[in-house]
Design a protein around this motif. Structure first.
Motif, mmCIF file in Angstrom:
data_model
loop_
_atom_site.group_PDB
_atom_site.id
_atom_site.type_symbol
_atom_site.label_atom_id
_atom_site.label_comp_id
_atom_site.label_asym_id
_atom_site.label_seq_id
_atom_site.Cartn_x
_atom_site.Cartn_y
_atom_site.Cartn_z
ATOM 1 N N ASP A 347 0.831 -1.215 0.000
ATOM 2 C CA ASP A 347 0.000 0.000 0.000
ATOM 3 C C ASP A 347 0.865 1.264 0.000
ATOM 4 O O ASP A 347 0.362 2.370 -0.153
ATOM 5 C CB ASP A 347 -0.949 0.003 1.216
ATOM 6 C CG ASP A 347 -0.199 -0.064 2.535
ATOM 7 O OD1 ASP A 347 0.838 -0.758 2.581
ATOM 8 O OD2 ASP A 347 -0.630 0.589 3.504
ATOM 9 N N LYS A 348 2.174 1.115 0.170
ATOM 10 C CA LYS A 348 3.071 2.278 0.204
ATOM 11 C C LYS A 348 4.015 2.332 -0.997
ATOM 12 O O LYS A 348 4.579 3.377 -1.312
ATOM 13 C CB LYS A 348 3.934 2.239 1.485
ATOM 14 C CG LYS A 348 3.151 2.349 2.763
ATOM 15 C CD LYS A 348 2.684 3.774 2.979
ATOM 16 C CE LYS A 348 1.901 3.912 4.265
ATOM 17 N NZ LYS A 348 1.180 5.201 4.321
ATOM 18 N N TYR A 349 4.235 1.188 -1.622
ATOM 19 C CA TYR A 349 5.153 1.120 -2.765
ATOM 20 C C TYR A 349 4.443 0.438 -3.927
ATOM 21 O O TYR A 349 3.634 -0.475 -3.724
ATOM 22 C CB TYR A 349 6.421 0.344 -2.383
ATOM 23 C CG TYR A 349 7.254 1.080 -1.355
ATOM 24 C CD1 TYR A 349 8.263 1.962 -1.747
ATOM 25 C CD2 TYR A 349 6.998 0.930 0.004
ATOM 26 C CE1 TYR A 349 8.993 2.658 -0.794
ATOM 27 C CE2 TYR A 349 7.722 1.629 0.957
ATOM 28 C CZ TYR A 349 8.727 2.491 0.547
ATOM 29 O OH TYR A 349 9.454 3.196 1.482
ATOM 30 N N LYS A 350 4.778 0.877 -5.141
ATOM 31 C CA LYS A 350 4.071 0.363 -6.313
ATOM 32 C C LYS A 350 4.578 -1.037 -6.670
ATOM 33 O O LYS A 350 5.774 -1.243 -6.890
ATOM 34 C CB LYS A 350 4.289 1.297 -7.497
ATOM 35 C CG LYS A 350 3.535 0.833 -8.724
ATOM 36 C CD LYS A 350 3.786 1.727 -9.914
ATOM 37 C CE LYS A 350 3.189 1.064 -11.156
ATOM 38 N NZ LYS A 350 3.736 1.635 -12.379
ATOM 39 N N LEU A 351 3.640 -1.975 -6.743
ATOM 40 C CA LEU A 351 3.968 -3.349 -7.101
ATOM 41 C C LEU A 351 3.601 -3.519 -8.579
ATOM 42 O O LEU A 351 2.430 -3.625 -8.920
ATOM 43 C CB LEU A 351 3.144 -4.294 -6.222
ATOM 44 C CG LEU A 351 3.440 -5.779 -6.308
ATOM 45 C CD1 LEU A 351 4.873 -6.084 -5.942
ATOM 46 C CD2 LEU A 351 2.485 -6.547 -5.394
ATOM 47 N N PRO A 352 4.583 -3.487 -9.474
ATOM 48 C CA PRO A 352 4.238 -3.448 -10.896
ATOM 49 C C PRO A 352 3.640 -4.759 -11.399
ATOM 50 O O PRO A 352 2.840 -4.748 -12.331
ATOM 51 C CB PRO A 352 5.571 -3.148 -11.591
ATOM 52 C CG PRO A 352 6.626 -3.583 -10.630
ATOM 53 C CD PRO A 352 6.045 -3.450 -9.260
#
Ligand SMILES: *Cc1c(COP(=O)(O)O)cnc(C)c1O
Length: 470
Positions: A347-352
């Motif tokens: 929820d804090k970092y983009k998971l591509p």
């Protein structure tokens, strides 16, 4: 500048000694120059300091850099795994061996190599191993030489090209080129995986084989490996397994059972010797039974004797420590650790690519408060720098090249739940700082001896030498 920031040369006081060696005159106990012309004429200009000064100097130097003994080191693709100290102690048992001494006097060392080979066979499904290669890339070159030799021995000399997915580690196409094979890129699909449909049109009588790492450099398992293997074998090619990512498979799945014919294992990633820092490595190459003659034809050509034997001793010790039962937990634990971090931070970092990962995974930069991509003024580099202030090494950043803000995180099986939780808490805190006070990140790290060197300048023109007038 404090006393402790000074170089040891600057602490020097004429006539100061660390230890007094009884030699009568109070001068240097060893004479300089014996008339032969090859001894130095004058004593070297060494610093003259007390014993505590020397001890403090080296202790301080050891603390200036971050190491796997200083803290958590989630450097994806490199496996900076905690190395049990017993694994480091044991190679010294063999320190007196010389590779040219009589064979009957080194039976123990030979036995250790053959047992390690049997362990690796059990883990990988390959029949025969050589320990000559001194690194992963060195193993790739050796393995590809074996592949070429296999085709040549059958009189099949037209196979001069090799398939390499675009997600491959950079050493794969480089090793292929060094071996005289032309790398042909296989594009990954939107799910980050190799699609057999993309392999099909590239196959032909000029293809020597394919190089694959599974899980791939995104930490994703190539699910369609069985189909890919049938296609490549069907056209007369071989499958090379880049074993740098063997970690999550240990005890779960053998590359030999996926259809691979040749592989290397990075002993310095999977089996306890931490990678990186330019230290010694070991990349033993294994082949299936049919490739034994090609292995024999190439063996002994890439390094002298049995490569970096000390790293093999460490791997053997690690495998013995784990034993048959616990070695099965190695892959599942490294996989669980990586997924735990991924799910705790998504929820804090983009998971591509949203998928179950193996031992490592990739984020593509920060998310803002609303879960939108990117935080103005805060990049992956800033997060990496800020982590150092909290006592963690950065993940691998800006690799793989498939994304613009890559952060590649690999926790390994040797870190405790508490360490993982602390890392997660710090990563969340940094994401919040990025939103509220990006300047704090931009100027990080604040607590390291060097903050933000010009990285290009530092790599191209490193100043590694003391010069008194600077
Ligand atoms: C580390 C790595 C290599 C190269 O291994 P070295 O020992 O550094 O030469 C090759 N492929 C992958 C996927 C890797 O992670």
């Amino acid at each position: 500048m404090s006393y402790y920031d000074r170089l040891i040369f600057e602490l020097s006081k004429s006539g100061r000694r660390g230890a007094y060696v009884p030699c009568g005159t109070g001068k240097a106990p060893v004479p300089f120059g014996n008339g032969s012309g090859i001894w130095r004429k004058q004593a070297p200009a060494l610093p003259e300091v007390s014993e505590p000064d020397v001890v403090r100097h080296y202790t301080r130097l050891s603390q200036l850099n971050f190491g796997v003994d200083s803290g958590f080191y989630p450097l994806g693709s490199c496996t900076m795994k905690y190395n049990p100290k017993i694994c480091d102690a044991l190679p010294s048992l063999f320190a007196d061996l010389h590779p040219l001494q009589d064979e009957e006097t080194v039976a123990g060392a030979r036995e250790l190599l053959s047992r390690t080979g049997r362990f690796l066979s059990a883990v990988t499904g390959m029949k025969h191993f050589t320990f000559s290669p001194c690194a992963g890339a060195h193993g790739e070159l050796t393995g590809l030489m074996i592949m070429r030799r296999f085709h040549e021995m059958r009189g099949d000399t037209a196979r001069t090209r090799i398939l390499v997915p675009d997600s491959a580690h950079g050493t794969n196409p480089a090793s292929a080129a060094l071996c005289g094979l032309e790398p042909v890129t296989v594009p990954s699909g939107p799910d980050g995986l190799v699609d057999p449909e993309a392999v099909k049109p590239l196959l032909g009588p000029d293809i020597a084989g394919i190089m694959l790492t599974n899980p791939n450099t995104l930490g994703l398992f190539e699910k369609r490996i069985g189909e890919i293997a049938s296609l490549v074998h069907g056209c007369g090619g071989l499958l090379y397994y880049d074993g740098a990512n063997l970690n999550p498979l240990v005890g779960v799945l053998r590359p030999g059972d996926m259809g691979f014919d040749i592989l290397h294992v990075n002993l310095h990633k999977t089996f306890a010797t931490p990678h990186g820092g330019g230290g010694p490595g070991s990349g033993p190459v294994g082949v299936c039974a049919a490739l034994k003659p090609a292995l024999d034809a190439v063996d002994g050509k890439v390094s002298a004797f049995h490569g970096n034997f000390g790293v093999v001793v460490r791997a053997y010790a690690y495998l013995l420590m784990l034993g048959r039962e616990h070695v099965k937990e190695l892959g599942p634990f490294s996989t669980l650790s990586a997924n735990y971090i991924k799910e705790s931070l998504r929820d804090k970092y983009k998971l591509p690519i949203d998928s179950v990962c193996k031992h490592e995974f990739v984020f593509d930069g920060l998310l803002d408060d609303g879960g939108r991509e990117g935080v103005p003024g805060a990049t992956t580099l800033d997060v990496a720098k800020r982590l150092l202030d909290y006592g963690f090494h950065a993940p691998t950043i800006y690799f793989p090249l498939l994304f613009h803000q890559s952060m590649m995180i690999e926790p390994t099986e040797t870190e405790s739940l508490e360490t993982l939780d602390e890392f997660i808490a710090v990563m969340r805190r940094i994401a919040e700082e990025a939103a509220s006070d990006p300047a704090l990140l931009k100027s990080a790290p604040h607590h390291t001896p060097v903050s933000r060197p010009d990285e290009t300048e530092a790599a191209r023109h490193p100043v590694l030498k003391y010069s008194p007038d600077k």
